[in-house]
Design a protein around this motif. Sequence first.
Motif, PDB file in Angstrom:
ATOM      1  N   GLU A  99       0.548  -1.029   0.066  1.00 54.08           N
ATOM      2  CA  GLU A  99       0.282  -0.384   0.300  1.00 54.08           C
ATOM      3  C   GLU A  99       1.059   1.261   0.151  1.00 54.08           C
ATOM      4  O   GLU A  99       0.162   2.324  -0.452  1.00 54.08           O
ATOM      5  CB  GLU A  99      -0.827   0.005   1.469  1.00 54.08           C
ATOM      6  N   ARG A 100       1.586   0.969   0.498  1.00 56.65           N
ATOM      7  CA  ARG A 100       2.639   2.346   0.747  1.00 56.65           C
ATOM      8  C   ARG A 100       3.208   2.521  -0.618  1.00 56.65           C
ATOM      9  O   ARG A 100       3.283   3.546  -1.292  1.00 56.65           O
ATOM     10  CB  ARG A 100       4.034   2.075   2.255  1.00 56.65           C
ATOM     11  N   LEU A 101       4.142   1.643  -0.908  1.00 58.99           N
ATOM     12  CA  LEU A 101       4.506   1.817  -2.276  1.00 58.99           C
ATOM     13  C   LEU A 101       3.500   2.352  -4.025  1.00 58.99           C
ATOM     14  O   LEU A 101       4.320   2.868  -4.652  1.00 58.99           O
ATOM     15  CB  LEU A 101       4.804   0.686  -2.660  1.00 58.99           C
ATOM     16  N   LEU A 102       2.253   1.797  -3.584  1.00 60.21           N
ATOM     17  CA  LEU A 102       0.949   2.118  -4.353  1.00 60.21           C
ATOM     18  C   LEU A 102       1.128   4.104  -4.294  1.00 60.21           C
ATOM     19  O   LEU A 102       0.862   5.004  -4.805  1.00 60.21           O
ATOM     20  CB  LEU A 102       0.126   1.394  -4.364  1.00 60.21           C
ATOM     21  N   SER A 103       1.145   3.726  -3.177  1.00 61.01           N
ATOM     22  CA  SER A 103       0.127   5.233  -2.686  1.00 61.01           C
ATOM     23  C   SER A 103       1.817   6.418  -3.052  1.00 61.01           C
ATOM     24  O   SER A 103       1.384   7.713  -3.150  1.00 61.01           O
ATOM     25  CB  SER A 103       0.086   5.170  -0.836  1.00 61.01           C
ATOM     26  N   PHE A 104       2.973   6.351  -2.651  1.00 59.67           N
ATOM     27  CA  PHE A 104       3.886   6.709  -3.599  1.00 59.67           C
ATOM     28  C   PHE A 104       3.889   7.035  -4.742  1.00 59.67           C
ATOM     29  O   PHE A 104       4.600   7.625  -4.966  1.00 59.67           O
ATOM     30  CB  PHE A 104       5.138   6.539  -3.250  1.00 59.67           C
ATOM     31  N   TRP A 105       3.961   5.853  -5.743  1.00 64.44           N
ATOM     32  CA  TRP A 105       4.095   6.286  -6.944  1.00 64.44           C
ATOM     33  C   TRP A 105       2.373   7.016  -7.254  1.00 64.44           C
ATOM     34  O   TRP A 105       3.353   7.909  -7.887  1.00 64.44           O
ATOM     35  CB  TRP A 105       3.371   4.533  -7.255  1.00 64.44           C
ATOM     36  N   HIS A 106       1.466   6.957  -6.701  1.00 68.32           N
ATOM     37  CA  HIS A 106       0.669   7.725  -7.127  1.00 68.32           C
ATOM     38  C   HIS A 106       0.672   9.314  -6.922  1.00 68.32           C
ATOM     39  O   HIS A 106       0.593   9.500  -7.487  1.00 68.32           O
ATOM     40  CB  HIS A 106      -1.074   7.171  -6.128  1.00 68.32           C
ATOM     41  N   LEU A 133       5.166  12.384 -20.138  1.00 73.82           N
ATOM     42  CA  LEU A 133       3.713  11.336 -19.433  1.00 73.82           C
ATOM     43  C   LEU A 133       4.542  10.952 -18.201  1.00 73.82           C
ATOM     44  O   LEU A 133       5.730   9.837 -18.109  1.00 73.82           O
ATOM     45  CB  LEU A 133       3.793  10.057 -20.833  1.00 73.82           C
ATOM     46  N   SER A 134       3.278  10.356 -17.193  1.00 74.21           N
ATOM     47  CA  SER A 134       4.002   9.743 -15.796  1.00 74.21           C
ATOM     48  C   SER A 134       4.105   8.229 -16.389  1.00 74.21           C
ATOM     49  O   SER A 134       3.478   7.729 -16.855  1.00 74.21           O
ATOM     50  CB  SER A 134       2.617  10.461 -14.507  1.00 74.21           C
ATOM     51  N   CYS A 135       4.681   7.859 -15.336  1.00 72.00           N
ATOM     52  CA  CYS A 135       5.841   6.091 -15.649  1.00 72.00           C
ATOM     53  C   CYS A 135       4.045   5.004 -14.769  1.00 72.00           C
ATOM     54  O   CYS A 135       3.914   6.190 -14.108  1.00 72.00           O
ATOM     55  CB  CYS A 135       6.510   5.942 -15.244  1.00 72.00           C
ATOM     56  N   THR A 136       3.854   3.918 -15.566  1.00 71.84           N
ATOM     57  CA  THR A 136       2.878   3.018 -14.998  1.00 71.84           C
ATOM     58  C   THR A 136       3.583   2.770 -13.658  1.00 71.84           C
ATOM     59  O   THR A 136       4.676   2.487 -13.470  1.00 71.84           O
ATOM     60  CB  THR A 136       2.809   2.187 -15.959  1.00 71.84           C
ATOM     61  N   PHE A 137       2.341   2.026 -12.801  1.00 72.53           N
ATOM     62  CA  PHE A 137       3.612   1.339 -11.268  1.00 72.53           C
ATOM     63  C   PHE A 137       3.808   0.065 -11.875  1.00 72.53           C
ATOM     64  O   PHE A 137       4.825   0.519 -10.629  1.00 72.53           O
ATOM     65  CB  PHE A 137       1.820   1.248 -10.878  1.00 72.53           C
TER      66      PHE A 137
END
Length: 191
Positions: A99-106, A133-137
């Motif tokens: 979750e933390r990693l996904l939140s960072f990426w977002h 463009l933003s990178c994908t997760f």
Amino acid sequence: MALPSSILNNQVLLVPEVKLLLRPIPKVASTVLKRIAVIADGREPPEQASPFETRPALAIHNPDLLCLTTLANATIDLAHQALYSQEWIRLAVTRNPAERLLSFWHDKLHLMEPAYAPLNSSVQLSLKQSTELSCTFRDFLIFLNSNWELLKQDGHLMPQYNSLEPDSVSYTHILDRNDLVKQLPSLLENN
């Protein structure tokens, strides 16, 4: 016990009036913990435009506006009490690493926070993609895996165990972020 690192010394917050030590960790309820510290200190949390923050509520991360005692600027006696007294609550919060990693990426890459534009560009360039463009997760995870030794130094990505430095601070409570709202009120009331 080991001595706290300079990073820990500068980031651990102390609220002597209520005998509370808080360890905010980026992307792990750090905004909430800092707001709690300011309120416990008897003040209103700042909500104004602040350099490098995308929303006024995030002004709490500006140390000049936060104005709280840290281990680094505490007296030796206060730091000793905060670290060792049984009267003090020493609180840290953890979060599921995925979750933390996904939140960072977002928050940092997908929403293209300017401070993380170089990282987004590095991910995109590694794939010969447009840096506009933003990178994908998925692409971020591949890049992270290939560049972990360098990127884990960022406080937003550093493993939580390393950020906690449990050999330096004997936490009385380590709460999961998902349990914070349920457990924090009774924890503070009982102190």
